[in-house]
Design an enzyme around this catalytic site. Sequence first.
Site, PDB file in Angstrom:
ATOM      1  N   ASN A   1      21.685  61.929 -38.419  1.00  0.00           N
ATOM      2  CA  ASN A   1      20.924  61.794 -39.677  1.00  0.00           C
ATOM      3  C   ASN A   1      20.682  63.138 -40.374  1.00  0.00           C
ATOM      4  O   ASN A   1      20.534  63.189 -41.585  1.00  0.00           O
ATOM      5  CB  ASN A   1      19.621  61.016 -39.468  1.00  0.00           C
ATOM      6  CG  ASN A   1      18.700  61.656 -38.478  1.00  0.00           C
ATOM      7  OD1 ASN A   1      19.098  62.525 -37.705  1.00  0.00           O
ATOM      8  ND2 ASN A   1      17.450  61.228 -38.474  1.00  0.00           N
TER       9      ASN A   1
ATOM     10  N   LYS B   1      26.591  69.420 -28.549  1.00  0.00           N
ATOM     11  CA  LYS B   1      27.354  68.194 -28.785  1.00  0.00           C
ATOM     12  C   LYS B   1      26.732  67.480 -29.978  1.00  0.00           C
ATOM     13  O   LYS B   1      25.672  66.878 -29.870  1.00  0.00           O
ATOM     14  CB  LYS B   1      27.305  67.251 -27.578  1.00  0.00           C
ATOM     15  CG  LYS B   1      28.287  66.077 -27.754  1.00  0.00           C
ATOM     16  CD  LYS B   1      27.893  64.830 -26.993  1.00  0.00           C
ATOM     17  CE  LYS B   1      26.943  63.941 -27.752  1.00  0.00           C
ATOM     18  NZ  LYS B   1      27.480  63.389 -29.024  1.00  0.00           N
TER      19      LYS B   1
ATOM     20  N   GLY C   1      17.131  62.569 -30.872  1.00  0.00           N
ATOM     21  CA  GLY C   1      17.759  61.256 -30.961  1.00  0.00           C
ATOM     22  C   GLY C   1      16.769  60.172 -30.578  1.00  0.00           C
ATOM     23  O   GLY C   1      15.555  60.351 -30.728  1.00  0.00           O
TER      24      GLY C   1
ATOM     25  N   GLU D   1      13.088  65.503 -29.038  1.00  0.00           N
ATOM     26  CA  GLU D   1      12.530  65.093 -30.327  1.00  0.00           C
ATOM     27  C   GLU D   1      13.057  63.687 -30.552  1.00  0.00           C
ATOM     28  O   GLU D   1      14.221  63.501 -30.876  1.00  0.00           O
ATOM     29  CB  GLU D   1      12.975  66.093 -31.398  1.00  0.00           C
ATOM     30  CG  GLU D   1      12.033  66.143 -32.559  1.00  0.00           C
ATOM     31  CD  GLU D   1      12.468  65.169 -33.627  1.00  0.00           C
ATOM     32  OE1 GLU D   1      11.943  64.023 -33.619  1.00  0.00           O
ATOM     33  OE2 GLU D   1      13.323  65.528 -34.428  1.00  0.00           O
TER      34      GLU D   1
ATOM     35  N   CYS E   1      13.565  60.392 -38.683  1.00  0.00           N
ATOM     36  CA  CYS E   1      12.601  60.005 -37.636  1.00  0.00           C
ATOM     37  C   CYS E   1      11.170  60.160 -38.128  1.00  0.00           C
ATOM     38  O   CYS E   1      10.249  59.672 -37.491  1.00  0.00           O
ATOM     39  CB  CYS E   1      12.852  60.808 -36.370  1.00  0.00           C
ATOM     40  SG  CYS E   1      12.938  62.558 -36.689  1.00  0.00           S
TER      41      CYS E   1
ATOM     42  N   GLU F   1      11.073  50.867 -34.965  1.00  0.00           N
ATOM     43  CA  GLU F   1      11.526  51.753 -36.037  1.00  0.00           C
ATOM     44  C   GLU F   1      12.685  51.053 -36.765  1.00  0.00           C
ATOM     45  O   GLU F   1      13.694  50.723 -36.149  1.00  0.00           O
ATOM     46  CB  GLU F   1      12.004  53.055 -35.381  1.00  0.00           C
ATOM     47  CG  GLU F   1      12.155  54.218 -36.301  1.00  0.00           C
ATOM     48  CD  GLU F   1      12.579  55.494 -35.542  1.00  0.00           C
ATOM     49  OE1 GLU F   1      13.034  55.397 -34.390  1.00  0.00           O
ATOM     50  OE2 GLU F   1      12.469  56.575 -36.130  1.00  0.00           O
TER      51      GLU F   1
HETATM   52  P1  ADP Z   1      20.780  57.221 -32.845  1.00  0.00           P
HETATM   53  O1  ADP Z   1      20.176  55.894 -32.576  1.00  0.00           O
HETATM   54  O2  ADP Z   1      20.086  58.035 -33.864  1.00  0.00           O
HETATM   55  O3  ADP Z   1      22.275  57.213 -32.977  1.00  0.00           O
HETATM   56  P2  ADP Z   1      21.098  58.255 -30.225  1.00  0.00           P
HETATM   57  O4  ADP Z   1      19.998  58.692 -29.338  1.00  0.00           O
HETATM   58  O5  ADP Z   1      21.943  57.112 -29.810  1.00  0.00           O
HETATM   59  O6  ADP Z   1      20.413  58.063 -31.603  1.00  0.00           O
HETATM   60  O7  ADP Z   1      22.088  59.455 -30.524  1.00  0.00           O
HETATM   61  C1  ADP Z   1      21.688  60.788 -30.655  1.00  0.00           C
HETATM   62  C2  ADP Z   1      22.689  61.666 -29.946  1.00  0.00           C
HETATM   63  O8  ADP Z   1      22.693  61.302 -28.567  1.00  0.00           O
HETATM   64  C3  ADP Z   1      24.126  61.532 -30.427  1.00  0.00           C
HETATM   65  O9  ADP Z   1      24.733  62.813 -30.387  1.00  0.00           O
HETATM   66  C4  ADP Z   1      24.754  60.620 -29.385  1.00  0.00           C
HETATM   67  O10 ADP Z   1      26.128  60.841 -29.233  1.00  0.00           O
HETATM   68  C5  ADP Z   1      24.019  61.094 -28.139  1.00  0.00           C
HETATM   69  N1  ADP Z   1      24.010  60.122 -27.029  1.00  0.00           N
HETATM   70  C6  ADP Z   1      23.941  58.783 -27.078  1.00  0.00           C
HETATM   71  N2  ADP Z   1      23.936  58.258 -25.833  1.00  0.00           N
HETATM   72  C7  ADP Z   1      23.981  59.307 -24.965  1.00  0.00           C
HETATM   73  C8  ADP Z   1      23.978  59.444 -23.541  1.00  0.00           C
HETATM   74  N3  ADP Z   1      23.926  58.392 -22.738  1.00  0.00           N
HETATM   75  N4  ADP Z   1      24.012  60.684 -23.025  1.00  0.00           N
HETATM   76  C9  ADP Z   1      24.053  61.758 -23.830  1.00  0.00           C
HETATM   77  N5  ADP Z   1      24.055  61.711 -25.157  1.00  0.00           N
HETATM   78  C10 ADP Z   1      24.010  60.500 -25.735  1.00  0.00           C
END
Ligand code: ADP
Length: 483
Positions: free
Chosen positions: A157, A180, A233, A255, A289, A386
């Site tokens: 976002n 990442k 995330g 966060e 968020c 949310e």
């Molecule tokens: P959103 O719902 O905003 O997409 P996420 O928490 O799914 O939020 O994603 C935020 C970040 O976390 C992204 O970079 C996504 O690739 C990463 N992500 C999602 N699942 C995992 C996981 N199991 N382990 C590590 N990173 C993850």
Amino acid sequence: MKLNDPSLLRHQCFIDGAWCDADGGATVEVRNPATGQPLGQVPHMGAAETRRAIDAANAAWPAWRKKSAKERAAILRKWNDLILQNAEDLAVIMTSEQGKPLAESRGEITYAASFIEWFAEEGKRVAGDTLPSPWPDRRVVVTREPVGVCAAITPWNFPAAMITRKVGPALAAGCPIVVKPAELTPYSAFALAVLAERAGVPRGVFSVLTGDAQAIGAEMCANPTVRKLSFTGSTAVGRILMQQCAPTIKKLSLELGGNAPFIVFDDADLDAAVDGAIASKYRNSGQTCVCANRLYVQDGVYDAFAEKFVAAVRKLQVGNGLEANITQGPLIEEKAVKKVEEHIADALAHGGRLLTGGKRHMLGHGFFEPTVIADVSTSMRVASEETFGPLAPLFRFKTDEEVVQLANATEFGLAAYFYSRDIGRVWRVAEALETGMVGVNTGLISTEVAPFGGVKQSGLGREGSSYGIEDYLVMKYICMGGL
Ligand code: ADP
């Protein structure tokens, strides 16, 4: 995509100062959410490439931490300048992969650069302490050191600012970092890496890799060389990462999700409250968020506020963010659209009253009509979840005690907003809200100078401000004897 400097659009990852593909050559497609058209292919990396980036960071650490804060600041300052000089291209890249209107992308680029500028300066002020000693022959000294190799996982976002908010303080503190970015918005991250390289950030100090989120995340968490993980995330993923970091006892910044209440009291300046609600609710089409998720309006002004608010919502312009005067871009993906639809259907089925919007926009793809629903109650999903989309649910309340209790009835505690002119009420409510941030008579609170972060299940740690660098430092007590 038309760029002044096409070399900012990279389709490779940046590891140990080199642009590279995934080991087996695997790639994944990135699409423009406004058109559904492919933007390109980026590497689909996994644990092995992540280990390489971490090892490179570890190798780069001694020289980076040995530089003076002023030397590191000079490089960061140059990076900040390059980001600002290339702001237009970076904004076009961002809108193309994320969908937000160009004006918001420009704003985010400025905001992203501000963290680098801020922490370049703040790094120079990482001081220690000499404490009164209980011993005549010993002195008690406290120093602060870089925590070590850091890893960061960031969301789609805010494809640039969520990176610089972590990389700025890490680098300023003397830590290398491996990032990442979200798989949906990698190009903004790569472009930042191009400029970091040009600014003179040494190889290995800042790497960016895309690919299998679970595999990369698991390696970042399990690898003992990584001393700190910073994540922005969802709360669900935050929980997984916290568990995965337990075996190596990593320092963590999280966060996570929010469910921000936005309260309009009967003594509020209603026009100001409407402006604030529009800014807070519909920025990035509701995908931040800190977006207002639940609007509580006091009984006496409920109808008047609803009328003014709906009139303002109807003025929002939905469309491709690259076009002029657009204020609402598409949602990031189909899953996001479905969630908004579900929340609307659930609210209407339980007695909610649709005031405007309510369905997918005729433009198709992820476009959705800005929506307002009145007569919302606590039994509806919008009360506890949310939405992360352009839906404003209007709850009615009678007393201050009632609304504070409703506002706090959530596991989240990121941001809250309220409008009132009564100074006593302002203090009482600001203190009673269980959130990390409170906007009083304003719907916009983000700035690099203030500590951003949440309480409860919205996370750990603070980003930005003079406090933000603490997350990248550890304290050392040196007992100086033999005097
Ligand atoms: P959103 O719902 O905003 O997409 P996420 O928490 O799914 O939020 O994603 C935020 C970040 O976390 C992204 O970079 C996504 O690739 C990463 N992500 C999602 N699942 C995992 C996981 N199991 N382990 C590590 N990173 C993850």
